[in-house]
Design a protein around this motif. Structure first.
Motif, PDB file in Angstrom:
ATOM      1  N   GLU A  54       0.852  -1.199   0.000  1.00  0.00           N
ATOM      2  CA  GLU A  54       0.000   0.000   0.000  1.00  0.00           C
ATOM      3  C   GLU A  54       0.888   1.249   0.000  1.00  0.00           C
ATOM      4  O   GLU A  54       0.618   2.216  -0.695  1.00  0.00           O
ATOM      5  N   ARG A  55       1.939   1.197   0.820  1.00  0.00           N
ATOM      6  CA  ARG A  55       2.968   2.228   0.799  1.00  0.00           C
ATOM      7  C   ARG A  55       4.321   1.536   0.935  1.00  0.00           C
ATOM      8  O   ARG A  55       4.482   0.652   1.767  1.00  0.00           O
ATOM      9  N   ARG A  56       5.306   1.967   0.114  1.00  0.00           N
ATOM     10  CA  ARG A  56       6.644   1.370   0.226  1.00  0.00           C
ATOM     11  C   ARG A  56       7.411   2.200   1.268  1.00  0.00           C
ATOM     12  O   ARG A  56       7.999   3.236   0.952  1.00  0.00           O
TER      13      ARG A  56
ATOM     14  N   ALA B  56      -4.718   6.043  -3.491  1.00  0.00           N
ATOM     15  CA  ALA B  56      -5.423   6.938  -2.577  1.00  0.00           C
ATOM     16  C   ALA B  56      -6.064   6.164  -1.423  1.00  0.00           C
ATOM     17  O   ALA B  56      -6.675   5.110  -1.625  1.00  0.00           O
ATOM     18  N   HIS B  57      -5.921   6.707  -0.243  1.00  0.00           N
ATOM     19  CA  HIS B  57      -6.598   6.170   0.944  1.00  0.00           C
ATOM     20  C   HIS B  57      -6.694   7.279   1.989  1.00  0.00           C
ATOM     21  O   HIS B  57      -6.216   8.389   1.786  1.00  0.00           O
ATOM     22  N   ARG B  58      -7.355   6.963   3.078  1.00  0.00           N
ATOM     23  CA  ARG B  58      -7.387   7.918   4.190  1.00  0.00           C
ATOM     24  C   ARG B  58      -7.448   7.146   5.502  1.00  0.00           C
ATOM     25  O   ARG B  58      -7.824   5.970   5.542  1.00  0.00           O
ATOM     26  N   HIS B  59      -7.026   7.801   6.564  1.00  0.00           N
ATOM     27  CA  HIS B  59      -7.011   7.155   7.881  1.00  0.00           C
ATOM     28  C   HIS B  59      -7.142   8.228   8.958  1.00  0.00           C
ATOM     29  O   HIS B  59      -6.878   9.415   8.711  1.00  0.00           O
ATOM     30  N   SER B  60      -7.531   7.766  10.150  1.00  0.00           N
ATOM     31  CA  SER B  60      -7.757   8.750  11.208  1.00  0.00           C
ATOM     32  C   SER B  60      -6.453   9.215  11.836  1.00  0.00           C
ATOM     33  O   SER B  60      -6.431  10.247  12.513  1.00  0.00           O
TER      34      SER B  60
ATOM     35  N   LEU C 274       2.507  13.643   8.133  1.00  0.00           N
ATOM     36  CA  LEU C 274       3.258  14.706   7.480  1.00  0.00           C
ATOM     37  C   LEU C 274       4.315  14.074   6.597  1.00  0.00           C
ATOM     38  O   LEU C 274       4.724  12.930   6.820  1.00  0.00           O
ATOM     39  N   ARG C 275       4.730  14.814   5.585  1.00  0.00           N
ATOM     40  CA  ARG C 275       5.836  14.394   4.719  1.00  0.00           C
ATOM     41  C   ARG C 275       6.852  15.515   4.703  1.00  0.00           C
ATOM     42  O   ARG C 275       6.471  16.680   4.526  1.00  0.00           O
ATOM     43  N   LEU C 276       8.107  15.182   4.895  1.00  0.00           N
ATOM     44  CA  LEU C 276       9.175  16.156   4.740  1.00  0.00           C
ATOM     45  C   LEU C 276      10.026  15.627   3.588  1.00  0.00           C
ATOM     46  O   LEU C 276      10.631  14.553   3.701  1.00  0.00           O
TER      47      LEU C 276
ATOM     48  N   TRP D  91      -8.255  12.354   2.204  1.00  0.00           N
ATOM     49  CA  TRP D  91      -7.822  11.458   1.131  1.00  0.00           C
ATOM     50  C   TRP D  91      -6.457  11.893   0.647  1.00  0.00           C
ATOM     51  O   TRP D  91      -6.214  13.103   0.496  1.00  0.00           O
ATOM     52  N   HIS D  92      -5.571  10.943   0.414  1.00  0.00           N
ATOM     53  CA  HIS D  92      -4.264  11.322  -0.118  1.00  0.00           C
ATOM     54  C   HIS D  92      -3.683  10.211  -0.976  1.00  0.00           C
ATOM     55  O   HIS D  92      -3.830   9.035  -0.665  1.00  0.00           O
ATOM     56  N   ASP D  93      -3.077  10.622  -2.081  1.00  0.00           N
ATOM     57  CA  ASP D  93      -2.277   9.720  -2.898  1.00  0.00           C
ATOM     58  C   ASP D  93      -1.042  10.479  -3.369  1.00  0.00           C
ATOM     59  O   ASP D  93      -1.001  11.712  -3.309  1.00  0.00           O
TER      60      ASP D  93
HETATM   61 FE   FE2 Z   1      -1.612   7.277   4.262  1.00  0.00          FE
END
Ligand code: FE2
Length: 350
Positions: free
Chosen positions: A69-71, A104-108, A112-114, A145-147
């Motif tokens: 889902e994410r590497r 794309a997915h979302r979670h509670s 953050l991304r740097l 939602w984020h991808d």
């Molecule tokens: Fe995520």
């Protein structure tokens, strides 16, 4: 009235405790549970970019974004049983190769991304396309939602910070996949920055957000660097951390997200900050520069793109012993502690 002085035999007590155990009851006078001050299980630790980057590239060879889902490589504190860098927050390295998407997915949990490496890929948050350049901070807050996509010809690598250990402890985690792989972009590149990026100026037609997180999901490094350099030119900054700025929610002036506060600080060549500690755990990323931090008596040497962690209530001081400025990004769970009246901070005496 006085303290009572009841004497029981060891056999009587052990029999009583055995009965309690069988009924899933615990005598609270054994084993404490209250400490005089916070003592983290986590230890100070540094993960070096010279180790992280080759492993991220290796992950990109071994695992596709179809399978994962994410590497993501999770930086794991040696003394924490879970898979996290610090008690309440993870610090991860994520890599997206040229032409790849992370669906794309979302979670509670909030994230953050740097951005560490690569220039031109993008993240889509609730339909808004956010550019990603080295040193930029990108937020994907609670339930957005984020991808991610890399439409460049170079790998995109960034630091992920999430509050998932906290959310898991609170048993408040929700997760949902989007109905297709990527979101339709409804707001053009840089739209949140165009609306909220001036800080002191705010678009009148935008309704006040119902959520507590910042509607400014993209904080460019170019802006942060200019602000730091402007201040560093003729000010000494705060007594503890020198020239340090918080990434704020431009609507409230508060932290970027309810569970995570984000900061960037500039250490001038030769600068040493005051040793201090606070009730929050902090993960640092060296955007650029070289130096070391003394964390709970342990010296952590760092240079460009390294990540290090400072457990709660642990003295830290930063030293830039190089001849160029250093820029440290950090994120903490301080907003949680402050919301619960648990936050304290103190400078080291002497
Ligand atoms: Fe995520």
């Amino acid at each position: 009235m006085k303290l009572s002085d009841i004497k029981s035999s060891e056999a009587e007590l052990q029999d009583y405790y055995a009965q309690l155990r069988s009924q899933h009851i615990t005598p609270a006078w054994i084993g404490g549970g209250i400490t005089r001050e916070p003592k983290s299980k986590a230890v100070p630790w540094v993960w070096h970019w010279r180790d992280l980057r080759p492993q991220a590239m290796r992950a990109a060879q071994l695992v596709g974004t179809e399978q994962a889902e994410r590497r993501v490589l999770r930086l794991t504190n040696p003394e924490l049983p879970g898979l996290s860098a610090s008690n309440t927050m993870v610090a991860n390295i994520q890599i997206v190769m040229p032409g790849e998407i992370a669906r794309a997915h979302r979670h509670s949990g909030s994230a953050l991304r740097l951005i560490i490496e690569g220039n031109g890929g993008y993240t889509v948050v609730n339909g808004a396309r956010l550019p990603m350049a080295p040193g930029d901070l990108v937020l994907t807050p609670n339930w957005t939602w984020h991808d991610h996509a890399n439409d460049t010809d170079r790998p995109m690598i960034w630091l992920d910070g999430l509050d998932t250990p906290l959310v898991r402890m609170l048993e408040a985690g929700f997760y949902e996949e989007y109905h297709k792989e990527t979101q339709t972009i409804v707001e053009g590149a840089g739209s949140p920055f165009a609306k909220y990026g001036e800080g002191g100026l705010r678009p009148v037609w935008e309704a006040e957000p119902a959520t507590r997180y910042s509607p400014l999901w993209h904080y460019p490094m170019s802006q942060a660097r200019a602000a730091l350099e402007r201040l560093a030119a003729d000010r000494s900054g705060g007594p503890l951390d020198g020239i340090i700025l918080e990434y704020t929610n431009p609507v409230t002036g508060g932290p970027a997200m309810p569970t995570i506060a984000c900061y960037i600080q500039m250490l001038r060549a030769g600068e040493r900050t005051q040793a201090h500690r606070s009730v929050c755990c902090t993960n640092y990323h060296v955007i650029e520069g070289r130096g070391y931090s003394v964390v709970g008596g342990t010296r952590l040497d760092w240079e460009d793109k390294d990540v290090f962690t400072v457990p709660t209530w642990t003295f830290r001081e930063h030293v830039n012993d190089s001849d160029r400025p250093a820029f440290l990004f950090s994120f903490t769970d301080a907003p949680v502690m402050k919301a619960l009246d648990l936050y304290r901070e103190e400078a080291k005496a002497g």
